[in-house]
Design a protein around this motif. Structure first.
Motif, PDB file in Angstrom:
ATOM      1  N   PHE A 187       0.796  -0.741   0.096  1.00 19.09           N
ATOM      2  CA  PHE A 187       0.065  -0.307   0.323  1.00 19.09           C
ATOM      3  C   PHE A 187       1.058   1.290   0.476  1.00 19.09           C
ATOM      4  O   PHE A 187       1.579   1.648   1.265  1.00 19.09           O
ATOM      5  CB  PHE A 187      -1.223   0.231   1.389  1.00 19.09           C
ATOM      6  N   ARG A 188       0.638   2.052  -1.075  1.00 24.63           N
ATOM      7  CA  ARG A 188       1.862   2.990  -1.401  1.00 24.63           C
ATOM      8  C   ARG A 188       1.197   4.433  -2.119  1.00 24.63           C
ATOM      9  O   ARG A 188       0.172   3.989  -2.698  1.00 24.63           O
ATOM     10  CB  ARG A 188       3.164   2.674  -1.948  1.00 24.63           C
ATOM     11  N   ALA A 189       1.572   5.425  -1.614  1.00 27.14           N
ATOM     12  CA  ALA A 189       1.293   6.483  -2.129  1.00 27.14           C
ATOM     13  C   ALA A 189       1.332   5.887  -3.782  1.00 27.14           C
ATOM     14  O   ALA A 189       2.670   5.855  -4.092  1.00 27.14           O
ATOM     15  CB  ALA A 189       1.716   7.454  -1.732  1.00 27.14           C
ATOM     16  N   GLY A 190       0.644   6.470  -4.790  1.00 32.37           N
ATOM     17  CA  GLY A 190       0.480   7.194  -5.883  1.00 32.37           C
ATOM     18  C   GLY A 190      -0.955   6.627  -6.347  1.00 32.37           C
ATOM     19  O   GLY A 190      -1.651   7.091  -6.196  1.00 32.37           O
ATOM     20  N   GLY A 191      -0.982   6.360  -8.095  1.00 29.88           N
ATOM     21  CA  GLY A 191      -1.596   6.401  -9.715  1.00 29.88           C
ATOM     22  C   GLY A 191      -2.242   5.035  -9.384  1.00 29.88           C
ATOM     23  O   GLY A 191      -1.508   4.230  -9.142  1.00 29.88           O
ATOM     24  N   TYR A 192      -3.418   4.624  -9.014  1.00 29.02           N
ATOM     25  CA  TYR A 192      -4.209   3.817  -9.319  1.00 29.02           C
ATOM     26  C   TYR A 192      -5.310   3.618 -10.362  1.00 29.02           C
ATOM     27  O   TYR A 192      -5.896   4.550 -10.227  1.00 29.02           O
ATOM     28  CB  TYR A 192      -3.975   2.622  -7.714  1.00 29.02           C
ATOM     29  N   GLU A 193      -5.784   2.462 -10.820  1.00 30.44           N
ATOM     30  CA  GLU A 193      -6.911   2.515 -11.323  1.00 30.44           C
ATOM     31  C   GLU A 193      -7.355   0.779 -11.473  1.00 30.44           C
ATOM     32  O   GLU A 193      -6.564  -0.307 -10.970  1.00 30.44           O
ATOM     33  CB  GLU A 193      -6.502   2.347 -13.263  1.00 30.44           C
ATOM     34  N   LEU A 194      -8.476   0.640 -10.912  1.00 26.46           N
ATOM     35  CA  LEU A 194      -9.518  -0.501 -10.826  1.00 26.46           C
ATOM     36  C   LEU A 194     -10.414  -0.744 -11.806  1.00 26.46           C
ATOM     37  O   LEU A 194     -10.628   0.520 -12.232  1.00 26.46           O
ATOM     38  CB  LEU A 194     -10.493  -0.062  -9.636  1.00 26.46           C
ATOM     39  N   VAL A 195     -10.376  -1.253 -12.497  1.00 24.78           N
ATOM     40  CA  VAL A 195     -11.428  -1.851 -13.975  1.00 24.78           C
ATOM     41  C   VAL A 195     -12.096  -3.329 -13.617  1.00 24.78           C
ATOM     42  O   VAL A 195     -11.717  -4.032 -13.174  1.00 24.78           O
ATOM     43  CB  VAL A 195     -10.161  -2.659 -14.915  1.00 24.78           C
ATOM     44  N   PHE A 196     -13.461  -2.846 -13.816  1.00 23.35           N
ATOM     45  CA  PHE A 196     -14.654  -3.211 -12.996  1.00 23.35           C
ATOM     46  C   PHE A 196     -15.196  -4.535 -14.246  1.00 23.35           C
ATOM     47  O   PHE A 196     -15.644  -3.527 -15.053  1.00 23.35           O
ATOM     48  CB  PHE A 196     -15.637  -2.947 -12.603  1.00 23.35           C
ATOM     49  N   HIS A 197     -15.162  -5.113 -14.190  1.00 18.26           N
ATOM     50  CA  HIS A 197     -15.770  -6.433 -15.667  1.00 18.26           C
ATOM     51  C   HIS A 197     -16.944  -6.254 -16.094  1.00 18.26           C
ATOM     52  O   HIS A 197     -17.536  -7.339 -15.765  1.00 18.26           O
ATOM     53  CB  HIS A 197     -15.195  -7.400 -15.892  1.00 18.26           C
ATOM     54  N   ALA A 198     -17.950  -5.115 -15.447  1.00 19.83           N
ATOM     55  CA  ALA A 198     -19.673  -4.683 -15.611  1.00 19.83           C
ATOM     56  C   ALA A 198     -20.086  -5.427 -16.473  1.00 19.83           C
ATOM     57  O   ALA A 198     -20.973  -6.110 -16.190  1.00 19.83           O
ATOM     58  CB  ALA A 198     -19.851  -3.349 -15.091  1.00 19.83           C
ATOM     59  N   GLY A 199     -19.581  -5.290 -17.593  1.00 15.40           N
ATOM     60  CA  GLY A 199     -20.050  -6.288 -19.149  1.00 15.40           C
ATOM     61  C   GLY A 199     -20.911  -7.469 -18.896  1.00 15.40           C
ATOM     62  O   GLY A 199     -21.842  -8.333 -18.946  1.00 15.40           O
TER      63      GLY A 199
END
Length: 119
Positions: free
Chosen positions: A58-70
């Motif tokens: 768990f570090r500072a910085g940029g992240y992206e969650l990708v939810f496979h909603a389809g």
């Protein structure tokens, strides 16, 4: 050492219930580089069984969650077809405080979504 952690959950607002079985990928983002660092599937409560990040990861910085909603929306019979209005839903966010709890939920329907920083 960081004491913070990252969690998420998915609520199906069209059906008024947690979204079970949603695949979620987590990426660390640096500039144009994405590195996949975790993958989870939501349980019956629409949550992952463990935090996506914690401890030394768990570090500072940029992240992206990708939810496979389809995939979820097809499986629940809410949409059909090859091309969907919402398929993969990315949420890019930043972690600043390495000692905090970051909770990034997805509220989902076949034609819209929202998110916020929860607790």
């Amino acid at each position: 050492m960081a004491e913070g952690w990252l969690t998420t959950h998915v609520l199906d607002t069209a059906r008024g219930m947690p979204a079970a079985g949603v695949v979620i990928w987590l990426y660390r983002v640096t500039g144009n580089s994405h590195k996949k660092i975790a993958e989870v599937v939501t349980n019956a409560d629409g949550r992952s069984d463990v935090p996506l990040l914690k401890g030394k990861d768990f570090r500072a910085g940029g992240y992206e969650l990708v939810f496979h909603a389809g995939d979820y929306l097809r499986a629940t019979g809410q949409v059909a077809g090859e091309v969907l209005f919402l398929d993969q839903v990315p949420i890019r966010f930043g972690i600043v405080d390495e000692n905090a709890h970051y909770h990034v939920p997805l509220l989902l329907s076949p034609f819209g979504y929202s998110t916020y920083r929860g607790s």
